[in-house]
Design a protein around this motif. Structure first.
Motif, mmCIF file in Angstrom:
data_model
loop_
_atom_site.group_PDB
_atom_site.id
_atom_site.type_symbol
_atom_site.label_atom_id
_atom_site.label_comp_id
_atom_site.label_asym_id
_atom_site.label_seq_id
_atom_site.Cartn_x
_atom_site.Cartn_y
_atom_site.Cartn_z
ATOM 1 N N LEU A 133 -13.266 -91.966 32.327
ATOM 2 C CA LEU A 133 -13.202 -91.134 33.529
ATOM 3 C C LEU A 133 -13.117 -92.026 34.756
ATOM 4 O O LEU A 133 -14.024 -92.819 35.021
ATOM 5 N N GLU A 134 -12.032 -91.890 35.509
ATOM 6 C CA GLU A 134 -11.855 -92.637 36.754
ATOM 7 C C GLU A 134 -12.130 -91.701 37.918
ATOM 8 O O GLU A 134 -11.278 -90.888 38.292
ATOM 9 N N LEU A 135 -13.303 -91.808 38.487
ATOM 10 C CA LEU A 135 -13.656 -91.008 39.649
ATOM 11 C C LEU A 135 -13.284 -91.777 40.914
ATOM 12 O O LEU A 135 -13.712 -92.912 41.108
ATOM 13 N N VAL A 136 -12.486 -91.164 41.741
ATOM 14 C CA VAL A 136 -12.130 -91.790 43.012
ATOM 15 C C VAL A 136 -13.221 -91.486 44.022
ATOM 16 O O VAL A 136 -13.695 -90.354 44.138
ATOM 17 N N ALA A 137 -13.644 -92.504 44.761
ATOM 18 C CA ALA A 137 -14.671 -92.353 45.789
ATOM 19 C C ALA A 137 -14.003 -92.068 47.128
ATOM 20 O O ALA A 137 -13.127 -92.824 47.567
ATOM 21 N N GLU A 187 -2.280 -85.842 43.546
ATOM 22 C CA GLU A 187 -1.227 -86.866 43.449
ATOM 23 C C GLU A 187 -1.061 -87.617 44.777
ATOM 24 O O GLU A 187 -0.874 -88.839 44.783
ATOM 25 N N ASP A 188 -1.131 -86.901 45.893
ATOM 26 C CA ASP A 188 -1.014 -87.573 47.190
ATOM 27 C C ASP A 188 -2.205 -88.497 47.438
ATOM 28 O O ASP A 188 -2.044 -89.597 47.994
ATOM 29 N N GLU A 189 -3.392 -88.073 47.026
ATOM 30 C CA GLU A 189 -4.573 -88.926 47.192
ATOM 31 C C GLU A 189 -4.506 -90.137 46.282
ATOM 32 O O GLU A 189 -4.970 -91.222 46.649
ATOM 33 N N LEU A 190 -3.917 -89.975 45.099
ATOM 34 C CA LEU A 190 -3.729 -91.115 44.200
ATOM 35 C C LEU A 190 -2.798 -92.144 44.836
ATOM 36 O O LEU A 190 -3.028 -93.356 44.737
ATOM 37 N N ALA A 191 -1.762 -91.669 45.506
ATOM 38 C CA ALA A 191 -0.852 -92.581 46.208
ATOM 39 C C ALA A 191 -1.579 -93.321 47.321
ATOM 40 O O ALA A 191 -1.364 -94.528 47.538
ATOM 41 N N GLU A 192 -2.475 -92.616 48.029
ATOM 42 C CA GLU A 192 -3.244 -93.265 49.093
ATOM 43 C C GLU A 192 -4.210 -94.297 48.514
ATOM 44 O O GLU A 192 -4.409 -95.374 49.096
ATOM 45 N N MET A 196 -2.645 -96.638 35.520
ATOM 46 C CA MET A 196 -3.922 -96.664 34.818
ATOM 47 C C MET A 196 -4.593 -95.292 34.880
ATOM 48 O O MET A 196 -5.140 -94.805 33.887
ATOM 49 N N HIS A 197 -4.545 -94.662 36.038
ATOM 50 C CA HIS A 197 -5.140 -93.328 36.183
ATOM 51 C C HIS A 197 -4.461 -92.336 35.239
ATOM 52 O O HIS A 197 -5.135 -91.607 34.505
ATOM 53 N N TRP A 198 -3.144 -92.303 35.258
ATOM 54 C CA TRP A 198 -2.411 -91.386 34.374
ATOM 55 C C TRP A 198 -2.666 -91.708 32.904
ATOM 56 O O TRP A 198 -2.842 -90.810 32.078
ATOM 57 N N SER A 199 -2.650 -93.005 32.571
ATOM 58 C CA SER A 199 -2.799 -93.420 31.175
ATOM 59 C C SER A 199 -4.144 -92.996 30.613
ATOM 60 O O SER A 199 -4.236 -92.492 29.483
ATOM 61 N N ARG A 200 -5.200 -93.192 31.388
ATOM 62 C CA ARG A 200 -6.524 -92.842 30.884
ATOM 63 C C ARG A 200 -6.667 -91.337 30.689
ATOM 64 O O ARG A 200 -7.281 -90.885 29.715
ATOM 65 N N LEU A 201 -6.109 -90.559 31.582
ATOM 66 C CA LEU A 201 -6.147 -89.110 31.389
ATOM 67 C C LEU A 201 -5.312 -88.702 30.180
ATOM 68 O O LEU A 201 -5.707 -87.827 29.403
ATOM 69 N N GLY A 202 -4.152 -89.337 30.019
ATOM 70 C CA GLY A 202 -3.256 -88.981 28.925
ATOM 71 C C GLY A 202 -3.792 -89.337 27.554
ATOM 72 O O GLY A 202 -3.479 -88.662 26.562
ATOM 73 N N GLN A 239 -14.772 -95.550 40.800
ATOM 74 C CA GLN A 239 -15.933 -95.759 39.945
ATOM 75 C C GLN A 239 -15.598 -95.155 38.591
ATOM 76 O O GLN A 239 -15.394 -93.946 38.492
ATOM 77 N N ASP A 240 -15.495 -95.991 37.570
ATOM 78 C CA ASP A 240 -15.149 -95.441 36.262
ATOM 79 C C ASP A 240 -16.337 -95.497 35.307
ATOM 80 O O ASP A 240 -17.313 -96.220 35.530
#
Length: 216
Positions: A81-85, A25-30, A66-72, A95-96
């Motif tokens: 799948l949203e992979l954070v680089a 969650e902290d990395e998502l905020a970053e 968007m990240h939460w929605s796609r997982l949900g 990269q999705d």
């Protein structure tokens, strides 16, 4: 533990400079902060969904939602799948890869964005190379597709460099005007022929069912 129910949390895709994975969650905020600082020059319009036109604070919230929605909304028949680089341990972009009935069709479409501060170093290409390795080497994909506006020369250049072939034109409407996108397709055979940097994947075992891969 969460990973017992959602094994994607253990998935890691590593290339020479990058690690692709789901964020904390902290990395998502970053990551949202990266988007808020800018994804492209103000005059550019690279996305059919014009989320980068939003003010910085709304742009950041869009990335999180968007990240939460796609997982949900995830199902084995319809997933994104949203992979954070991560570069030097810090998030630089996304990269999705998205698919419908992947277990049957073995085909997916991908998209990406990278923070303006991190562009010009080949990281966007490396992100896609890592994702393609995951898809072809681990998931058994037979083809990958991508779309770019016909004037998005940087994205088109990446596709051509990685061996994608033109696959037709799509016409859509953006801001009340017709826009054309060039479709590209990369076959498993062409991917095998291409030269690419080494990529390693860990944590994929146990994820097969989530992707609709029945036989794993």
């Amino acid at each position: 533990m969460l990973i017992d129910h959602w094994p994607l949390k253990a998935l890691r895709v590593r290339s020479p400079r990058l690690e692709l994975r789901l964020p904390s969650e902290d990395e998502l905020a970053e990551l949202a902060d990266v988007a808020a600082r800018g994804v492209h020059e103000p005059t550019a319009k690279p996305f059919l969904t014009p989320w980068t036109d939003l003010p910085p604070a709304e742009r950041a919230r869009h990335v999180i939602q968007m990240h939460w929605s796609r997982l949900g909304r995830w199902t084995p028949q319809n997933w994104a799948l949203e992979l954070v680089a991560f570069f030097d341990g810090r998030p630089v972009g996304v990269q999705d890869m998205r698919a419908v009935d992947f277990g049957i069709r073995q085909e997916f479409i991908s998209g990406s964005w990278i923070g303006l501060d991190h562009q010009g170093r080949g990281l966007g290409t490396e992100m896609r190379v890592a994702m393609l390795h995951l898809a072809f080497a681990e998931m058994g994909a037979v083809s990958a597709t991508s779309m770019s506006f016909t004037d998005n020369f940087s994205s088109i250049s990446v596709s051509r460099k990685l061996g994608y072939r033109p696959d037709g034109i799509t016409r859509d409407v953006l801001h009340g005007e017709v826009v054309e996108s060039q479709r590209f397709r990369l076959s498993r055979e062409d991917w095998h022929l291409s030269e690419r940097p080494p990529v390693t994947v860990s944590g994929f075992k146990g994820c097969e069912e989530l992707f609709g891969i029945v036989d794993g």
